[in-house]
Design a protein around this motif. Structure first.
Motif, short mmCIF file in Angstrom:
data_model
loop_
_atom_site.label_atom_id
_atom_site.label_comp_id
_atom_site.label_asym_id
_atom_site.label_seq_id
_atom_site.Cartn_x
_atom_site.Cartn_y
_atom_site.Cartn_z
N GLU A 1 45.21 77.06 35.94
CA GLU A 1 44.33 77.98 35.21
C GLU A 1 44.53 79.41 35.70
O GLU A 1 44.47 80.36 34.92
N SER A 2 44.78 79.57 36.98
CA SER A 2 45.00 80.90 37.54
C SER A 2 46.25 81.54 36.95
O SER A 2 46.26 82.73 36.61
N ALA A 3 47.33 80.75 36.80
CA ALA A 3 48.57 81.28 36.22
C ALA A 3 48.35 81.67 34.76
O ALA A 3 48.84 82.72 34.30
N LEU A 4 47.62 80.83 34.02
CA LEU A 4 47.33 81.13 32.62
C LEU A 4 46.55 82.44 32.50
O LEU A 4 46.91 83.32 31.70
N ASN A 5 45.51 82.59 33.30
CA ASN A 5 44.66 83.77 33.20
C ASN A 5 45.37 85.04 33.65
O ASN A 5 45.09 86.13 33.15
N THR A 6 46.29 84.90 34.59
CA THR A 6 47.07 86.07 35.03
C THR A 6 47.92 86.61 33.88
O THR A 6 48.00 87.83 33.66
N ILE A 7 48.54 85.71 33.13
CA ILE A 7 49.37 86.12 31.99
C ILE A 7 48.50 86.78 30.92
O ILE A 7 48.85 87.84 30.37
N GLY B 1 41.26 88.13 19.03
CA GLY B 1 41.49 88.37 20.45
C GLY B 1 40.22 88.52 21.25
O GLY B 1 40.20 88.29 22.47
N ALA B 2 39.13 88.92 20.57
CA ALA B 2 37.84 89.07 21.26
C ALA B 2 37.20 87.73 21.57
O ALA B 2 36.19 87.68 22.27
N MET B 3 37.79 86.64 21.06
CA MET B 3 37.28 85.31 21.37
C MET B 3 37.65 84.88 22.79
O MET B 3 37.06 83.95 23.33
N ILE B 4 38.63 85.54 23.39
CA ILE B 4 39.07 85.17 24.73
C ILE B 4 37.98 85.52 25.74
O ILE B 4 37.49 86.65 25.78
N SER B 5 37.60 84.57 26.53
CA SER B 5 36.54 84.77 27.51
C SER B 5 36.88 85.91 28.47
O SER B 5 38.02 86.03 28.93
N GLY B 6 35.90 86.75 28.74
CA GLY B 6 36.07 87.82 29.73
C GLY B 6 36.73 89.07 29.22
O GLY B 6 36.91 90.03 29.99
N VAL C 1 39.90 87.50 32.74
CA VAL C 1 39.66 87.83 34.15
C VAL C 1 39.72 86.53 34.95
O VAL C 1 39.43 85.45 34.44
N GLN C 2 40.10 86.64 36.20
CA GLN C 2 40.22 85.47 37.05
C GLN C 2 38.85 84.94 37.46
O GLN C 2 37.91 85.71 37.67
N ASN C 3 38.77 83.62 37.57
CA ASN C 3 37.56 82.97 38.07
C ASN C 3 37.77 82.67 39.56
O ASN C 3 38.45 81.71 39.92
#
Length: 433
Positions: free
Chosen positions: A311-317, A351-356, A287-289
């Motif tokens: 970071e925004s581009a990374l989280n969007t993907i 995959g559950a290690m990914i924040s959010g 999710v975006q911060n």
């Protein structure tokens, strides 16, 4: 490899095979070893059964599969065999009776889960007898494709003249039927693994389950609510199971996992796959911060050369791929009219290690979602308190429950040779941790 090791890539000698089997039988109520052969890693987790029925953590080991497993399927048998030998040899001698009972998480596209139905016609107003229920159970198990091994088959509901009954025995009717849920796997895949363990490790006592059941068994008991969806996001596949009243009512697998997230990042941000995985693990979120929309982080792209990544581009993907993956799971449940049963979610796997990811899942499924970690073990190493180890921990619980059921049953049973049909009736007990 030590010359004295009982484990051998070409199979142990008859004497060492017997010694391994005998030590397993002698200590099987005390020592359990879980094996999870995943797309990216092979994990081994060892625990000892305590007098009060609990499990005490002893040790763990993991090795990269290096391409020997693809999307949950073993594509290089000799390489996996060598990994098993390496992992077990590294632990041999540390504990008396090792490996004890081996518990294996079976995964891959060759697993098929489906609702099943069977009917027994009676003559006149015949009274339903216990034998009629057994006949239905037998037909439920036989309702499968040729060349597949039944992993488990649960009858959910019985009907007498189309009226649902929890206990039909003693009732009067002209027709008895039953509906249930069955998981099966290709005979070739199951027996190949069976042969690998018996010939390579000298193990005659292997307990298996598919990861959805194992992951559910590994949850904290407080998470065992009616309508719990377990989603195991592995490297190459995402497996899921919906549990209602400790029964698995729906499960499945899609060939999309955390590796696809890293691949999307690699392509979208023009990074090597190694740097993409590192970026997802260190900086990524599902999710975006909103508080730091313009934040960037450095990524090494060449010796002594970094590039700043948004970071925004990374989280969007990351969000796009995970949202698509979880939406596919949701659609599976909706197509089978199981979505209304859902009350909570538990996420595990790499995959559950990914924040959010829990917040994203909660938004998609409109229910409470948590990232699970194994906790119901004494002396648990900090490295194991991770979503990555939930399935392996659950295999120990599952194996312990099956072990006690076998010991309480005259003559026991061989899961592979009898197609695990005797698993009927114990799944509910084994999942009540």
């Amino acid at each position: 490899m030590p010359a004295s090791s009982q484990f051998c890539a070409r199979g142990p000698s008859p004497s060492t095979r017997c010694r391994g089997a005998c030590s397993s039988m002698a200590k099987k109520r005390n020592l359990l070893t879980a094996v999870e052969i995943g797309t990216s890693t092979l994990k081994v987790l060892v625990a000892a059964e305590e007098p009060d029925g609990g499990l005490a953590y002893l040790t763990h080991h993991q090795l990269p599969t290096n391409g020997a497993v693809m999307k949950g399927e073993i594509i290089d048998g000799p390489a996996v065999r060598d990994l098993l030998v390496e992992a077990f040899t590294s632990l041999e001698g540390k504990f008396k009776g090792f490996p004890g009972v081996v518990c294996l998480a079976l995964s891959g596209q060759h697993i098929e889960c489906q609702p099943v139905h069977a009917t027994v016609a009676l003559y006149g107003d015949s009274t339903v007898r216990e034998s009629h229920k057994k006949e239905i159970d037998t037909k439920l198990r036989q309702n499968r494709h040729i060349g597949r091994t039944v992993l488990f088959c649960e009858p959910h509901t019985y009907y007498v003249d189309e009226a649902p009954k929890l206990e039909p025995v003693g009732l009067v009717g002209a027709r008895v039927s039953g509906s249930g849920f069955m998981a099966s796997a290709s005979d070739n895949g199951v027996h190949t693994l069976d042969h690998m363990f018996k010939e390579t490790l000298g193990e005659e006592d292997v307990t298996i389950a598919f990861p959805g059941v194992a992951a559910y068994s590994g949850l904290d008991p407080s998470q065992h609510l009616d309508g719990t969806l377990v989603v195991d996001i592995g490297a190459g596949v995402t497996e899921f199971g919906l549990f209602v009243g400790n029964q698995c009512v729906h499960c499945g697998l899609i060939c999309v996992g955390a590796d696809h997230v890293a691949n999307d990042v690699s392509v979208g941000l023009n990074l090597t796959i190694e740097r993409a995985r590192e970026a997802v693990e260190r900086y990524g979120a599902a999710v975006q911060n909103s508080s730091t929309p313009n934040r960037k982080f450095p990524v090494s792209v060449a010796p002594k050369q970094n590039r700043n990544i948004s970071e925004s581009a990374l989280n969007t993907i990351i969000e796009c791929r995970l949202r698509e993956t979880l939406t596919i799971v949701r659609d599976h449940l909706a197509e089978n009219e199981d979505l209304d049963r859902l009350q909570s979610m538990a996420l595990c796997g790499g995959g559950a290690m990914i924040s959010g990811v829990d917040a994203l899942a909660s938004d998609i499924f409109k229910c409470h979602a948590v990232r699970s970690i194994p906790e119901e073990f004494s002396n648990l190493d900090a490295a194991i308190k991770s979503p990555r180890w939930v399935t392996a921990a659950g295999m120990l619980r599952w194996g312990q429950a099956v072990l006690h059921h076998k010991d309480d049953s005259p003559g026991g049973f061989d899961m592979f040779k009898t197609e695990i049909v005797n698993m009927l009736g114990i799944m509910k007990d084994s999942l009540r941790i």
